[in-house]
Design a protein around this motif. Structure first.
Motif, PDB file in Angstrom:
ATOM      1  N   CYS A   8       0.863  -1.180   0.000  1.00 49.82           N
ATOM      2  CA  CYS A   8       0.000   0.000   0.000  1.00 49.82           C
ATOM      3  C   CYS A   8       0.905   1.237   0.000  1.00 49.82           C
ATOM      4  O   CYS A   8       2.133   1.127  -0.008  1.00 49.82           O
ATOM      5  CB  CYS A   8      -0.916  -0.022   1.221  1.00 49.82           C
ATOM      6  SG  CYS A   8      -0.016   0.098   2.775  1.00 49.82           S
ATOM      7  N   HIS A   9       0.331   2.441   0.053  1.00 50.93           N
ATOM      8  CA  HIS A   9       1.145   3.656  -0.012  1.00 50.93           C
ATOM      9  C   HIS A   9       2.028   3.853   1.212  1.00 50.93           C
ATOM     10  O   HIS A   9       3.181   4.245   1.108  1.00 50.93           O
ATOM     11  CB  HIS A   9       0.234   4.879  -0.198  1.00 50.93           C
ATOM     12  CG  HIS A   9       0.984   6.135  -0.442  1.00 50.93           C
ATOM     13  ND1 HIS A   9       1.215   7.073   0.546  1.00 50.93           N
ATOM     14  CD2 HIS A   9       1.581   6.599  -1.554  1.00 50.93           C
ATOM     15  CE1 HIS A   9       1.905   8.064   0.044  1.00 50.93           C
ATOM     16  NE2 HIS A   9       2.146   7.795  -1.241  1.00 50.93           N
ATOM     17  N   CYS A  10       1.503   3.540   2.397  1.00 48.45           N
ATOM     18  CA  CYS A  10       2.273   3.785   3.625  1.00 48.45           C
ATOM     19  C   CYS A  10       3.196   2.622   3.994  1.00 48.45           C
ATOM     20  O   CYS A  10       3.889   2.686   5.003  1.00 48.45           O
ATOM     21  CB  CYS A  10       1.333   4.117   4.779  1.00 48.45           C
ATOM     22  SG  CYS A  10       0.387   2.711   5.389  1.00 48.45           S
ATOM     23  N   GLN A  11       3.203   1.566   3.189  1.00 49.67           N
ATOM     24  CA  GLN A  11       4.069   0.384   3.378  1.00 49.67           C
ATOM     25  C   GLN A  11       3.658  -0.508   4.548  1.00 49.67           C
ATOM     26  O   GLN A  11       4.385  -1.440   4.897  1.00 49.67           O
ATOM     27  CB  GLN A  11       5.546   0.803   3.575  1.00 49.67           C
ATOM     28  CG  GLN A  11       6.105   1.661   2.472  1.00 49.67           C
ATOM     29  CD  GLN A  11       6.323   0.894   1.166  1.00 49.67           C
ATOM     30  OE1 GLN A  11       6.793  -0.224   1.182  1.00 49.67           O
ATOM     31  NE2 GLN A  11       5.959   1.499   0.059  1.00 49.67           N
ATOM     32  N   THR A  12       2.521  -0.205   5.178  1.00 53.23           N
ATOM     33  CA  THR A  12       2.070  -1.076   6.270  1.00 53.23           C
ATOM     34  C   THR A  12       1.739  -2.462   5.720  1.00 53.23           C
ATOM     35  O   THR A  12       2.123  -3.475   6.300  1.00 53.23           O
ATOM     36  CB  THR A  12       0.832  -0.458   6.960  1.00 53.23           C
ATOM     37  OG1 THR A  12       1.205   0.813   7.509  1.00 53.23           O
ATOM     38  CG2 THR A  12       0.311  -1.365   8.060  1.00 53.23           C
ATOM     39  N   CYS A  71      -6.051  -0.718   2.968  1.00 57.60           N
ATOM     40  CA  CYS A  71      -5.217  -0.441   4.136  1.00 57.60           C
ATOM     41  C   CYS A  71      -5.968   0.559   5.021  1.00 57.60           C
ATOM     42  O   CYS A  71      -6.398   1.610   4.552  1.00 57.60           O
ATOM     43  CB  CYS A  71      -3.869   0.143   3.693  1.00 57.60           C
ATOM     44  SG  CYS A  71      -2.881   0.750   5.070  1.00 57.60           S
ATOM     45  N   VAL A  73      -4.728   2.397   7.232  1.00 55.23           N
ATOM     46  CA  VAL A  73      -3.889   3.564   7.518  1.00 55.23           C
ATOM     47  C   VAL A  73      -3.933   4.573   6.369  1.00 55.23           C
ATOM     48  O   VAL A  73      -4.232   5.750   6.567  1.00 55.23           O
ATOM     49  CB  VAL A  73      -2.427   3.139   7.801  1.00 55.23           C
ATOM     50  CG1 VAL A  73      -1.557   4.347   8.104  1.00 55.23           C
ATOM     51  CG2 VAL A  73      -2.387   2.125   8.938  1.00 55.23           C
ATOM     52  N   CYS A  74      -3.653   4.122   5.147  1.00 54.55           N
ATOM     53  CA  CYS A  74      -3.543   5.069   4.027  1.00 54.55           C
ATOM     54  C   CYS A  74      -4.698   4.975   3.028  1.00 54.55           C
ATOM     55  O   CYS A  74      -4.822   5.810   2.148  1.00 54.55           O
ATOM     56  CB  CYS A  74      -2.207   4.887   3.306  1.00 54.55           C
ATOM     57  SG  CYS A  74      -2.055   3.311   2.434  1.00 54.55           S
TER      58      CYS A  74
HETATM   59 ZN   LIG Z   1      -1.177   1.772   3.973  1.00 49.69          ZN
END
Ligand SMILES: [Zn+2]
Length: 87
Positions: A8-12, A71, A73-74
């Protein structure tokens, strides 16, 4: 067959797939049309979620058969899961 990584964008959420990239496709469902997403189909045995599984949430609509993963988060939609339909 090669292994590709994605996130995902935030790498989580990080994952990898084994594929020969033989066919990029688009999905004709209403959410994928809005996102204009290109995708590759792989069997779920060829995909591994490396991190962030607990940060995934799903969105379902219409017949509630496909699970669209986001995700938390992001908000990025890295993949979805469709049931295998036997005919
Ligand atoms: Zn993310």
């Amino acid at each position: 067959m090669k292994t590709f990584t994605g996130s995902c964008h935030c790498q989580t959420v990080q994952f990898e797939i084994d594929t020969d990239l033989s066919e990029l496709t688009t999905c004709d469902c209403s959410i994928c049309i809005k996102k204009n997403a290109l995708m590759i189909k792989v069997h779920e045995s060829s995909m591994r979620i490396l991190s962030g599984k607990e940060s995934l949430t799903t969105y379902q609509f219409h017949t509630n058969t496909a699970e669209h993963y986001f995700c938390k988060v992001c908000g990025i939609y890295p993949f979805h899961r469709k049931p295998i339909i036997m005919v």
